[in-house]
Enzyme design. Structure first.
Site, PDB file in Angstrom:
ATOM      1  N   HIS A  58       3.530   5.900  -2.139  1.00 24.32           N
ATOM      2  CA  HIS A  58       4.098   4.742  -1.493  1.00 24.32           C
ATOM      3  C   HIS A  58       3.174   4.003  -0.683  1.00 24.32           C
ATOM      4  O   HIS A  58       3.249   2.726  -0.871  1.00 24.32           O
ATOM      5  CB  HIS A  58       5.407   5.287  -0.654  1.00 24.32           C
ATOM      6  N   GLU A  59       2.514   4.638   0.649  1.00 24.31           N
ATOM      7  CA  GLU A  59       1.961   3.817   1.509  1.00 24.31           C
ATOM      8  C   GLU A  59       0.443   3.461   0.599  1.00 24.31           C
ATOM      9  O   GLU A  59      -0.081   2.376   1.040  1.00 24.31           O
ATOM     10  CB  GLU A  59       1.479   4.850   2.519  1.00 24.31           C
TER      11      GLU A  59
ATOM     12  N   HIS B  32       1.203   0.080  -0.628  1.00 23.97           N
ATOM     13  CA  HIS B  32       0.997  -0.852   0.281  1.00 23.97           C
ATOM     14  C   HIS B  32      -0.692  -1.344   0.567  1.00 23.97           C
ATOM     15  O   HIS B  32      -0.723  -2.466   0.585  1.00 23.97           O
ATOM     16  CB  HIS B  32       1.485  -0.670   1.582  1.00 23.97           C
TER      17      HIS B  32
END
Length: 453
Positions: free
Chosen positions: A22-23, A26
């Site tokens: 997920h990170e 980003h």
């Protein structure tokens, strides 16, 4: 590894994988958009490990493995050198900010498909979708023991798990659903299963049982494990006897014996019971006697207990080749996404109990341990579902989640200017309250489902 340690370990591994992807979503898009990333952390709190990359980003693993974050250069969070101002997140166009924020949930959705692909390629062992004891609504609809479930509605059911996943939504919505089956003789037909006749309220976790279905692999064989002294079976049956027929009716499983015993007992005359004993076939005379259960209810019984064996070996495999697995994974991911959104809708409208929709860390940890014990493919399927859930949850328009930020940016596109600091601050408080409530519900469900029950 004990269940407690195993659950903790697999929870950490699962969250570590999901949060990292997920990170990374980003991080990767932020770097491509020219934004400087100050820190990439898996976990919260004090860093247990940290190093600084050549790009100036601090990479860290923190003490609390329940999330993570990517900290970007932002003039709203501190002083920024004039030379680096162009690399600040807040200086980017609204489209770049949308791309950076959406990249995290999108990474989880892509990971879900990748994990499903790996699961299909590895092959998930399961049980064949063959019915055992059939009663209630299912029996009235025409389903019978030995039927193989080929499809529920438009969803093919190559394994028993697929049958359960296909029947549960229809049961929750209480809608009739066509079930394609192949009987023991090889003939195929379609049966309309009237799930609209289910009770107004029932335990969703026991939906298959309430429908009246049980799988063949869960059937207990009709083998005597113990004979109660001074009962009807004393001096007639022995431990190890396999009951093959009773009162002229074939006995396929342990559940058949109780029903036949009631009929013989009500008639009041002895009946013949046929058994296999040490390689011999015997026909013995027996008459059930009245007994009482724990609630004081009378019933006819032989006075025997079953010899419950371990589950049989799995006899089905959900598997595709590497190329065939690509569209299968995409299709399954889309299907699960639709089911998850439907489940969220059912929870908000009260059509399903909230304790069965929001799982806390204890429930997730126990599930991760249980799935990992069943093999790599099962664990991959759970990890795919968790990744999908994390991606969709983060896209919900709740302030402080990615979806809340996306909502702000969409408003900015419409009105031509950013949302005011006052509105954003108010949204933060609302978002914190909603997330706190959601976390409280998750922990409450953990207590109710794992400690109280």
């Amino acid at each position: 590894m004990g269940e407690l340690l195993g659950s903790i370990w697999w929870l950490i591994v699962s969250l570590g994988v999901l949060v990292t992807f997920h990170e990374f979503g980003h991080y990767w898009v932020a770097r491509r958009c020219g934004v400087k990333v100050l820190r990439f952390s898996v976990g919260f709190g004090k860093p247990l490990w940290m190093r600084r990359g050549r790009d100036g980003t601090e990479y860290a693993i923190a003490a609390i493995p329940l999330g993570g974050y990517v900290k970007m250069l932002d003039e709203r969070e501190g002083d920024v050198a004039p030379a680096e101002a162009a690399q600040a997140f807040n200086r980017q166009s609204v489209f770049r900010r949308i791309a950076i924020v959406a990249a995290g949930p999108i990474a989880n959705l892509l990971l879900c498909v990748a994990l499903l692909w790996a699961m299909f390629v590895v092959g998930r062992p399961d049980y064949a979708p063959v019915l055992g004891q059939v009663e209630g609504i299912a029996a009235e609809a025409g389903l019978e023991r030995g039927d193989t479930v080929l499809a529920v509605g438009e969803r093919a059911t190559p394994t028993w798990s697929e049958v359960q996943m296909a029947l549960l939504p229809a049961a929750l919505d209480r809608v009739a659903v066509p079930v394609a089956i192949r009987d023991a003789a090889g003939g195929e037909r379609t049966v309309d299963l009237p799930l609209d006749r289910l009770p107004a309220e029932f335990d969703e976790r026991r939906a298959i049982e309430v429908i009246g279905l049980s799988p063949r692999h869960m059937e207990v064989p009709a083998v005597v494990g113990r004979v109660v002294p001074d009962s009807a079976a004393a001096d007639v049956l022995m431990e190890g006897d396999r009951i093959t027929a009773f009162d002229g009716a074939r006995v396929d499983g342990w559940d058949d014996i109780g029903l036949l015993a009631q009929a013989v007992g009500e008639r009041g005359q002895p009946a013949m019971i046929e058994v296999e004993r040490q390689g011999e076939r015997l026909a013995l005379e027996i008459l059930p006697r009245r007994m009482q259960d724990d609630t004081g209810t009378d019933y006819w019984a032989l006075g025997i207990a079953s010899a419950r064996p371990a589950l049989p070996e799995k006899d089905a495999l959900l598997r595709h080749g590497p190329l065939e697995a690509v569209p299968a994974a995409v299709h399954e991911g889309l299907h699960q996404a639709g089911e998850l959104l439907d489940m969220i809708g059912r929870a908000f409208t009260g059509r399903v109990a909230v304790e069965n929709t929001v799982a806390g860390p204890v429930t997730i940890a126990r599930a991760a341990n249980a799935y990992a014990d069943q093999g790599l493919a099962w664990y991959l399927s759970l990890l795919a579902l968790l990744s999908l859930s994390l991606g969709i949850l983060n896209l919900l328009p709740i302030p402080i989640l990615d979806g809340g930020h996306l909502l702000y940016y969409l408003i900015e596109l419409v009105k031509g200017s950013p949302v005011s600091d006052r509105v954003m601050a108010a949204g933060q408080y609302v978002g914190l309250a909603l997330i706190a409530g959601l976390m409280g519900l998750a922990f409450y469900n953990d207590i109710v489902n794992n400690l109280v029950r």
